[in-house]
Structure formats: C-alpha cells, structure tokens
Scaffold this motif. Structure first.
Motif, PDB file in Angstrom:
ATOM      1  N   ILE A 194      19.589   6.792  -9.791  1.00  0.00           N
ATOM      2  CA  ILE A 194      19.439   6.584  -8.357  1.00  0.00           C
ATOM      3  C   ILE A 194      20.670   5.836  -7.873  1.00  0.00           C
ATOM      4  CG2 ILE A 194      17.960   5.701  -6.528  1.00  0.00           C
ATOM      5  CD1 ILE A 194      16.571   7.711  -8.258  1.00  0.00           C
ATOM      6  N   SER A 195      21.341   6.370  -6.864  1.00  0.00           N
ATOM      7  CA  SER A 195      22.547   5.724  -6.348  1.00  0.00           C
ATOM      8  C   SER A 195      22.438   5.518  -4.847  1.00  0.00           C
ATOM      9  CB  SER A 195      23.782   6.573  -6.682  1.00  0.00           C
ATOM     10  OG  SER A 195      23.681   7.856  -6.088  1.00  0.00           O
ATOM     11  N   ASP A 196      23.246   4.607  -4.369  1.00  0.00           N
ATOM     12  CA  ASP A 196      23.328   4.329  -2.919  1.00  0.00           C
ATOM     13  C   ASP A 196      21.950   4.068  -2.319  1.00  0.00           C
ATOM     14  OD1 ASP A 196      26.084   4.975  -3.134  1.00  0.00           O
ATOM     15  OD2 ASP A 196      25.583   7.089  -2.920  1.00  0.00           O
ATOM     16  N   PHE A 197      21.090   3.371  -3.047  1.00  0.00           N
ATOM     17  CA  PHE A 197      19.744   3.195  -2.504  1.00  0.00           C
ATOM     18  C   PHE A 197      19.654   1.935  -1.651  1.00  0.00           C
ATOM     19  CE2 PHE A 197      18.981   0.940  -6.626  1.00  0.00           C
ATOM     20  CZ  PHE A 197      18.515  -0.264  -6.136  1.00  0.00           C
ATOM     21  N   CYS A 198      18.743   2.007  -0.697  1.00  0.00           N
ATOM     22  CA  CYS A 198      18.364   0.865   0.126  1.00  0.00           C
ATOM     23  C   CYS A 198      16.871   0.654  -0.078  1.00  0.00           C
ATOM     24  CB  CYS A 198      18.648   1.119   1.604  1.00  0.00           C
ATOM     25  SG  CYS A 198      20.388   1.380   1.992  1.00  0.00           S
ATOM     26  N   MET A 199      16.487  -0.568  -0.429  1.00  0.00           N
ATOM     27  CA  MET A 199      15.094  -0.858  -0.750  1.00  0.00           C
ATOM     28  C   MET A 199      14.602  -2.051   0.050  1.00  0.00           C
ATOM     29  SD  MET A 199      13.464  -1.764  -4.510  1.00  0.00           S
ATOM     30  CE  MET A 199      13.545  -0.057  -5.049  1.00  0.00           C
ATOM     31  N   GLN A 200      13.331  -1.981   0.455  1.00  0.00           N
ATOM     32  CA  GLN A 200      12.693  -3.119   1.103  1.00  0.00           C
ATOM     33  C   GLN A 200      11.467  -3.531   0.305  1.00  0.00           C
ATOM     34  OE1 GLN A 200      10.208  -2.930   4.790  1.00  0.00           O
ATOM     35  NE2 GLN A 200      11.779  -4.289   5.621  1.00  0.00           N
ATOM     36  N   PHE A 201      11.419  -4.810  -0.051  1.00  0.00           N
ATOM     37  CA  PHE A 201      10.229  -5.390  -0.663  1.00  0.00           C
ATOM     38  C   PHE A 201       9.483  -6.171   0.413  1.00  0.00           C
ATOM     39  CE2 PHE A 201      11.491  -4.054  -4.728  1.00  0.00           C
ATOM     40  CZ  PHE A 201      10.525  -4.406  -5.662  1.00  0.00           C
ATOM     41  N   PRO A 202       8.336  -5.671   0.872  1.00  0.00           N
ATOM     42  CA  PRO A 202       7.603  -6.335   1.950  1.00  0.00           C
ATOM     43  C   PRO A 202       6.814  -7.531   1.431  1.00  0.00           C
ATOM     44  CG  PRO A 202       6.360  -4.472   1.174  1.00  0.00           C
ATOM     45  CD  PRO A 202       7.645  -4.469   0.386  1.00  0.00           C
ATOM     46  N   PRO A 203       6.274  -8.346   2.315  1.00  0.00           N
ATOM     47  CA  PRO A 203       5.371  -9.409   1.855  1.00  0.00           C
ATOM     48  C   PRO A 203       4.178  -8.807   1.113  1.00  0.00           C
ATOM     49  CG  PRO A 203       6.005  -9.751   4.142  1.00  0.00           C
ATOM     50  CD  PRO A 203       6.497  -8.385   3.766  1.00  0.00           C
ATOM     51  N   ALA A 204       3.723  -9.502   0.090  1.00  0.00           N
ATOM     52  CA  ALA A 204       2.577  -9.035  -0.681  1.00  0.00           C
ATOM     53  C   ALA A 204       1.275  -9.441   0.003  1.00  0.00           C
ATOM     54  CB  ALA A 204       2.615  -9.630  -2.083  1.00  0.00           C
ATOM     55  N   ALA A 205       0.242  -8.618  -0.212  1.00  0.00           N
ATOM     56  CA  ALA A 205      -1.119  -9.023   0.142  1.00  0.00           C
ATOM     57  C   ALA A 205      -1.631  -9.883  -1.003  1.00  0.00           C
ATOM     58  CB  ALA A 205      -2.000  -7.798   0.346  1.00  0.00           C
ATOM     59  N   ILE A 206      -1.940 -11.146  -0.716  1.00  0.00           N
ATOM     60  CA  ILE A 206      -2.308 -12.111  -1.755  1.00  0.00           C
ATOM     61  C   ILE A 206      -3.757 -12.532  -1.561  1.00  0.00           C
ATOM     62  CG2 ILE A 206      -1.742 -14.325  -2.814  1.00  0.00           C
ATOM     63  CD1 ILE A 206       1.065 -14.048  -1.595  1.00  0.00           C
ATOM     64  N   GLN A 207      -4.521 -12.493  -2.645  1.00  0.00           N
ATOM     65  CA  GLN A 207      -5.910 -12.917  -2.579  1.00  0.00           C
ATOM     66  C   GLN A 207      -6.352 -13.471  -3.927  1.00  0.00           C
ATOM     67  OE1 GLN A 207      -8.696  -9.427  -2.332  1.00  0.00           O
ATOM     68  NE2 GLN A 207      -6.785  -8.304  -2.053  1.00  0.00           N
ATOM     69  N   PRO A 208      -7.447 -14.237  -3.949  1.00  0.00           N
ATOM     70  CA  PRO A 208      -7.926 -14.797  -5.216  1.00  0.00           C
ATOM     71  C   PRO A 208      -8.264 -13.696  -6.214  1.00  0.00           C
ATOM     72  CG  PRO A 208      -8.996 -15.880  -3.375  1.00  0.00           C
ATOM     73  CD  PRO A 208      -8.251 -14.702  -2.806  1.00  0.00           C
ATOM     74  N   LEU A 209      -8.037 -14.003  -7.471  1.00  0.00           N
ATOM     75  CA  LEU A 209      -8.309 -13.060  -8.550  1.00  0.00           C
ATOM     76  C   LEU A 209      -9.799 -12.768  -8.654  1.00  0.00           C
ATOM     77  CD1 LEU A 209      -7.025 -11.569 -10.986  1.00  0.00           C
ATOM     78  CD2 LEU A 209      -7.426 -13.635 -12.326  1.00  0.00           C
ATOM     79  N   ASP A 210     -10.154 -11.485  -8.740  1.00  0.00           N
ATOM     80  CA  ASP A 210     -11.549 -11.046  -8.861  1.00  0.00           C
ATOM     81  C   ASP A 210     -11.714 -10.390 -10.224  1.00  0.00           C
ATOM     82  OD1 ASP A 210     -14.111 -10.089  -8.644  1.00  0.00           O
ATOM     83  OD2 ASP A 210     -13.677  -8.648  -7.039  1.00  0.00           O
ATOM     84  N   LEU A 211     -12.017 -11.197 -11.245  1.00  0.00           N
ATOM     85  CA  LEU A 211     -12.103 -10.673 -12.599  1.00  0.00           C
ATOM     86  C   LEU A 211     -13.255  -9.702 -12.764  1.00  0.00           C
ATOM     87  CD1 LEU A 211     -11.306 -13.835 -14.744  1.00  0.00           C
ATOM     88  CD2 LEU A 211      -9.860 -11.846 -14.350  1.00  0.00           C
ATOM     89  N   GLU A 212     -14.418  -9.966 -12.150  1.00  0.00           N
ATOM     90  CA  GLU A 212     -15.550  -9.066 -12.296  1.00  0.00           C
ATOM     91  C   GLU A 212     -15.247  -7.707 -11.706  1.00  0.00           C
ATOM     92  OE1 GLU A 212     -19.144 -10.727 -10.825  1.00  0.00           O
ATOM     93  OE2 GLU A 212     -19.133 -12.441 -12.206  1.00  0.00           O
ATOM     94  N   GLY A 213     -14.645  -7.680 -10.527  1.00  0.00           N
ATOM     95  CA  GLY A 213     -14.325  -6.403  -9.895  1.00  0.00           C
ATOM     96  C   GLY A 213     -13.295  -5.624 -10.664  1.00  0.00           C
ATOM     97  N   ASP A 214     -12.389  -6.329 -11.354  1.00  0.00           N
ATOM     98  CA  ASP A 214     -11.328  -5.659 -12.083  1.00  0.00           C
ATOM     99  C   ASP A 214     -11.790  -5.116 -13.423  1.00  0.00           C
ATOM    100  OD1 ASP A 214      -9.728  -6.261  -9.993  1.00  0.00           O
ATOM    101  OD2 ASP A 214      -8.662  -7.892 -10.966  1.00  0.00           O
TER     102      ASP A 214
END
Length: 238
Positions: free
Chosen positions: A216-236
């Motif tokens: 991959i050459s000449d790329f432009c990338m944006q890293f947006p803000p993350a959606a952050i929430q408490p860890l849900d071990l049971e759901g995972d």
C-alpha cells in the motif's frame, strides 16, 4: 509485565497527550496467512480473556512506515489473529504490535487500548525492487522480512469494505475500545521473498500458508476516537 505497561507508567507524565482523531500518511505491506487455529489461540500473544471468543483461520501481518502522524513519523509491525467479542460486538483485534515511537506507544494505549511495544527498525528500500524490514529488540533482530512488489498501482479505499471488516476492538484496564479506521491509497501486487521470526517476540506466521501480500503506497489514514465502555466479560463469552 507487558512492555507497553512499563512504558505507560514511566513515560505518561513526560510525553504529550495526543487525543484522537489522528491523521497519518505513509506506505506499507499487508499479508494474509492461514494458520492452525491452535497456534492462533495459544501462540499469538492474545489475551487469555479473549481466546474463548476468537474466530478465524486467517491472520493478518502488517508493516507500516508512517511518514507523518500526530505523534511524528514512526514504523510499526503488527499481528491480527482474527476476531473476538468486545462487549458483545465481534471485531478484529491486534494481539501483538511494535512501534518505533514511545509517543505512539503511550498515546496508542490511551486512545485505542492498542498494546503497543517499543522496538527499533532497520528498513532498507532497495533500488533493485527488494525491500528489507528488520525489527530489533534489545539489540537482537526478532523479525527479518524481505519483500518485492510489481505491477500496476490501483486506487483503493476502505469504504469499499463493510465497516465490520475494518472495525477493531481492544481491551485495556477493564475497558473495551472499539474503533473503525478509514484509509485511501494505492495498492499493488507484492511478494514475501523470505522471513525469519523469533516466536518469543512475535507470532511465527512463517508456519502458515501464505495467501496474499500487497503493498500500500501513498495512503492517507484517519484513526477516529474509540467508543470506550466497561469490559463485559459475560457478554463476550456468549
């Protein structure tokens, strides 16, 4: 203790806070490799809490040379062992990643929960069309990769792929981070000519079946803000 935890504790107060979004430009190589599921589950530095939900037989290895970034230019080598559940949402995840910038280590953890570790890189772009990438930790080379690339350069944009195929999740300090980078650039055919990897420091993807390599050459990338929430071990674990 993981290297990124050590750096986070030692360097947090000494490095500037660089919140998302980040804008980055550069070049790199992307590889897709089919690996045994046992290796992906147990030998790819995946956090134990994520192993039960991991899916997929294809791993992705990337070397990226960022010419510009919010933290300054840096290089990185990363490994994605498939997808896992994060608060009930299935996402790709980075299980091992090295970067050449301490600012990238610290702010990558702050912004996206990415488990970055610091190392040095020796990168040589050959006039003969062969590029060599060496990753070095404590004076020892733990990854030595030789690439070549050829053919037509084709424009590419992440909007061509559904968001679920480019959304990533991470865990850190009892939180989940979910984020969807965007990028555009040019893609061309490439090949991995040879590779030597120390499995003590990076997943040994040479044990798998190599499926695809692209530059991959000449790329432009944006890293947006993350959606952050408490860890849900049971759901995972469902």
């Amino acid at each position: 203790m993981d290297g990124w935890h050590k750096v986070d504790r030692l360097q947090t107060t000494q490095l500037p806070v660089l919140p998302a979004p980040w804008q980055l430009t550069g070049t790199g190589y992307v590889m897709a490799v089919r690996l045994p599921e046992r290796q992906l589950d147990q030998d790819c530095f995946l956090d134990e809490s994520l192993r039960a939900s991991r899916l997929g037989k294809i791993a992705y290895v990337m070397f990226v040379d960022y010419q510009t970034a919010d933290c300054g230019p840096y290089r990185e080598l990363l490994f994605i062992p498939g997808s896992c559940l994060f608060s009930g949402k299935r996402c790709l995840t980075i299980s091992k990643i090295y970067v050449s910038s301490l600012s990238s280590v610290v702010n990558g953890a702050r912004n996206w929960g990415i488990p970055k570790e610091h190392c040095e890189f020796d990168v040589r772009y050959g006039a003969d069309g062969i590029d060599r990438v060496r990753a070095i930790k404590h004076g020892k080379v733990f990854a030595d990769l030789h690439f070549t690339n050829s053919g037509m350069r084709l424009p590419v944009h992440t909007s061509l792929a559904p968001a679920r195929f480019r959304t990533l999740g991470q865990q850190r300090n009892g939180l989940t981070f979910i984020y969807t980078p965007r990028a555009s650039g040019h893609l061309r055919r490439a090949a991995l000519l040879s590779a030597e990897v120390d499995p003590a420091h990076f997943p040994d993807f040479t044990r798998g079946k190599h499926l695809l390599t692209c530059r991959i050459s000449d790329f432009c990338m944006q890293f947006p803000p993350a959606a952050i929430q408490p860890l849900d071990l049971e759901g995972d674990l469902e």
